[in-house]
Design a protein around this motif. Structure first.
Motif, PDB file in Angstrom:
ATOM      1  N   SER A  72      -5.952  20.399 -10.976  1.00 37.15           N
ATOM      2  CA  SER A  72      -6.129  18.983 -10.633  1.00 37.15           C
ATOM      3  C   SER A  72      -6.363  18.151 -11.889  1.00 37.15           C
ATOM      4  O   SER A  72      -5.775  17.070 -12.053  1.00 37.15           O
ATOM      5  N   PHE A  73      -7.200  18.653 -12.788  1.00 35.81           N
ATOM      6  CA  PHE A  73      -7.481  17.923 -14.024  1.00 35.81           C
ATOM      7  C   PHE A  73      -6.224  17.765 -14.886  1.00 35.81           C
ATOM      8  O   PHE A  73      -5.906  16.663 -15.342  1.00 35.81           O
ATOM      9  N   VAL A  74      -5.530  18.869 -15.133  1.00 41.20           N
ATOM     10  CA  VAL A  74      -4.381  18.775 -16.036  1.00 41.20           C
ATOM     11  C   VAL A  74      -3.249  17.967 -15.411  1.00 41.20           C
ATOM     12  O   VAL A  74      -2.475  17.310 -16.121  1.00 41.20           O
ATOM     13  N   SER A  75      -3.148  17.975 -14.067  1.00 39.51           N
ATOM     14  CA  SER A  75      -2.148  17.122 -13.412  1.00 39.51           C
ATOM     15  C   SER A  75      -2.473  15.650 -13.634  1.00 39.51           C
ATOM     16  O   SER A  75      -1.587  14.839 -13.925  1.00 39.51           O
ATOM     17  N   PRO A  96     -11.572  13.699  -8.040  1.00 37.90           N
ATOM     18  CA  PRO A  96     -10.909  13.957  -6.752  1.00 37.90           C
ATOM     19  C   PRO A  96     -11.899  14.317  -5.661  1.00 37.90           C
ATOM     20  O   PRO A  96     -12.947  14.902  -5.912  1.00 37.90           O
ATOM     21  N   SER A  97     -11.564  13.948  -4.449  1.00 38.84           N
ATOM     22  CA  SER A  97     -12.329  14.348  -3.275  1.00 38.84           C
ATOM     23  C   SER A  97     -11.350  14.489  -2.128  1.00 38.84           C
ATOM     24  O   SER A  97     -10.232  13.964  -2.179  1.00 38.84           O
ATOM     25  N   ALA A  98     -11.773  15.189  -1.101  1.00 41.56           N
ATOM     26  CA  ALA A  98     -10.871  15.407   0.037  1.00 41.56           C
ATOM     27  C   ALA A  98     -10.447  14.084   0.658  1.00 41.56           C
ATOM     28  O   ALA A  98      -9.321  13.918   1.101  1.00 41.56           O
ATOM     29  N   ALA A  99     -11.375  13.106   0.681  1.00 44.04           N
ATOM     30  CA  ALA A  99     -11.078  11.824   1.328  1.00 44.04           C
ATOM     31  C   ALA A  99     -10.104  10.994   0.506  1.00 44.04           C
ATOM     32  O   ALA A  99      -9.334  10.210   1.049  1.00 44.04           O
ATOM     33  N   LEU A 111     -12.187  10.094 -17.368  1.00 41.43           N
ATOM     34  CA  LEU A 111     -11.455  11.298 -16.971  1.00 41.43           C
ATOM     35  C   LEU A 111     -11.616  12.399 -18.017  1.00 41.43           C
ATOM     36  O   LEU A 111     -11.883  13.561 -17.684  1.00 41.43           O
ATOM     37  N   LEU A 112     -11.469  12.040 -19.300  1.00 37.49           N
ATOM     38  CA  LEU A 112     -11.569  13.044 -20.364  1.00 37.49           C
ATOM     39  C   LEU A 112     -12.986  13.588 -20.485  1.00 37.49           C
ATOM     40  O   LEU A 112     -13.188  14.763 -20.807  1.00 37.49           O
ATOM     41  N   SER A 113     -13.976  12.737 -20.225  1.00 44.20           N
ATOM     42  CA  SER A 113     -15.363  13.202 -20.265  1.00 44.20           C
ATOM     43  C   SER A 113     -15.610  14.244 -19.174  1.00 44.20           C
ATOM     44  O   SER A 113     -16.258  15.285 -19.418  1.00 44.20           O
ATOM     45  N   ARG A 114     -15.099  13.981 -17.970  1.00 41.31           N
ATOM     46  CA  ARG A 114     -15.258  14.951 -16.890  1.00 41.31           C
ATOM     47  C   ARG A 114     -14.513  16.245 -17.199  1.00 41.31           C
ATOM     48  O   ARG A 114     -14.976  17.341 -16.880  1.00 41.31           O
ATOM     49  N   PHE A 115     -13.359  16.113 -17.841  1.00 43.53           N
ATOM     50  CA  PHE A 115     -12.588  17.306 -18.204  1.00 43.53           C
ATOM     51  C   PHE A 115     -13.326  18.126 -19.267  1.00 43.53           C
ATOM     52  O   PHE A 115     -13.326  19.361 -19.215  1.00 43.53           O
ATOM     53  N   SER A 116     -13.959  17.462 -20.207  1.00 35.13           N
ATOM     54  CA  SER A 116     -14.749  18.174 -21.222  1.00 35.13           C
ATOM     55  C   SER A 116     -15.891  18.949 -20.573  1.00 35.13           C
ATOM     56  O   SER A 116     -16.164  20.110 -20.927  1.00 35.13           O
TER      57      SER A 116
END
Length: 454
Positions: A261-264, A178-181, A228-233
């Motif tokens: 944000s991650f879990v959503s 995620p980013s603001a943009a 996504l899961l790698s970033r969450f880890s």
């Protein structure tokens, strides 16, 4: 026939007209228009036939011919506009979408190809609202000639190739960091992708079978989910290693916001993977990571803080455990045992906190943290969806009953000893264990004959 602008006759000029067009409706409305045979015959096949020598045309007293045109009452003004357009190259756009559609129907009736083409050009390029689309869908397919198909081009189903391309592009945005943009684009991508795959009054827009093309799409979806899961880890590792400062009541920390944000995103991914029958992509990871996930949530959102995050985590776990319980994802007994132990404990605490917040009771505390009024109000609005909760209870019950009897006894004993046992109903598994344990010797007595004890 072509006229100079100054020499072109005008409709309604009685001194020069030689034809009267009488528009009649079934409801009895009448419109008399003074016209010119040369103009009508040049622009309309209908009038060319009616004004030819082969057609017996009625002649009225003042030496003009009379041509009668019957039309529906609602199309009377459109026929008048079509006749006016025969005299001058007026822009069709001045009538608007619905007006141009009416003129198009009149032009088709009167066989006016130039006017019909101008109307079709305008309708093809003009913006429509939903009511316009319904009228166009009702009218245009009934008109003669294939040239009107281009008006409907924007409403036709997309071919599989471009539809698949937009699906994959949107999925990458939906699972990206995620980013603001990109937050607004990310939210729109998630919403529309779920809609594309939902079966409601219409079939899903896309379906990916076991063909090479379908497997290619699923492979790219897996890659996005893996990212996504790698970033969450990485995030959970960071959350567990970071020394948390005492949370303030004025708002959520950046870490709490990032966790939510991650879990959503992961909860949304579970929805999509369920529709694609691809829960294997996430189930094994989530079961294996369950202890770290729970510790990260407890570290980032202790006690009654961020109940919305805890609820999202429950939603993910319910979907994952349902996939395991239904046999869609096969895991060894030790991993199934780990998963139910972790989520029985976490679900019981979360349900207790949500119920307490819904009652407005912030006098209790958990892990030394006072309740938070703002989050209590949020929890009351969000709540735990009853279907999600029942699905979680059913999945945990089913998984417990697949484990060895001694493992079941260990899990059920821990559940019964928990201060939050009342918040997760495992009585069905408890009843089944009692019955199976009592009749086990009798039911399995044949094993003594096969493998006698030395």
């Amino acid at each position: 026939m072509m006229w100079a602008a100054s020499a072109r006759p005008k409709m309604g000029h009685r001194a020069t007209s030689d034809v009267v067009v009488r528009l009649r409706t079934p409801e009895g409305r009448d419109e008399w228009l003074y016209c010119h045979a040369a103009v009508l015959a040049a622009g309309s096949g209908y009038f060319a036939d009616r004004l030819s020598d082969a057609w017996p045309t009625c002649q009225i007293l003042d030496s003009r011919y009379c041509v009668e045109v019957r039309c529906p009452d609602l199309d009377l003004s459109s026929h008048v506009n079509a006749l006016r357009l025969l005299y001058a190259a007026e822009p069709v756009s001045r009538f608007g979408v619905r007006g141009a559609l009416g003129v198009l129907r009149a032009a088709a009736h009167l066989a006016c190809p130039r006017i019909a083409a101008a109307c079709a050009d305008y309708l093809e390029s003009a913006p429509w609202d939903e009511a316009d689309e319904e009228e166009i869908l009702a009218a245009v397919p009934c008109l003669p000639g294939a040239q009107y198909d281009r008006v409907l081009a924007r409403l036709r189903p997309a071919d599989p190739a471009p539809a698949t391309a937009i699906f994959l592009s949107a999925f990458r945005h939906a699972t990206a960091a995620p980013s603001a943009a990109s937050r607004e684009l990310k939210s729109a991508a998630q919403e529309q992708l779920e809609y594309m795959l939902t079966e409601d009054d219409d079939a899903p827009l896309l379906a990916f079978d076991d063909t090479d093309a379908g497997n290619s799409v699923k492979s790219q979806v897996k890659d996005c989910v893996a990212g996504l899961l790698s970033r969450f880890s990485d995030f959970t590792s960071y959350a567990l290693s970071k020394k948390m400062e005492p949370p303030c009541c004025s708002g959520e920390s950046e870490l709490q916001q990032e966790l939510y944000s991650f879990v959503s995103d992961i909860s949304w991914v579970c929805q999509v993977l369920g529709k694609l029958e691809m829960m294997k992509c996430i189930a094994a990871y989530w079961v294996g990571a369950s202890p770290d996930v729970v510790m990260a949530v407890e570290a980032s959102c202790p006690g009654s803080l961020c109940l919305k995050t805890r609820v999202k985590v429950i939603e993910i776990s319910a979907k994952v455990l349902e996939a395991v319980a239904f046999g869609n994802v096969v895991l060894p007994a030790e991993k199934r045992c780990l998963a139910v132990k972790v989520w029985i404990w976490f679900a019981g605490i979360t349900k207790h906190l949500v119920d307490r917040a819904n009652r407005g009771d912030d006098s209790e505390s958990h892990n030394g943290e006072d309740g938070n009024h703002g989050d209590a109000e949020t929890a009351a609005k969000i709540g735990l969806d009853s279907e999600v909760w029942q699905g979680l209870e059913s999945a945990i019950t089913a998984i417990v009953m697949t484990l060895p009897s001694n493992t079941q006894a260990e899990i059920l004993s821990g559940w019964l000893q928990s201060e939050h046992a009342a918040f997760l109903d495992l009585t069905e598994a408890f009843d089944a264990w009692c019955y199976r344990s009592k009749v086990a010797r009798r039911r399995l007595s044949f094993l003594n004959n096969i493998n006698p004890t030395p």
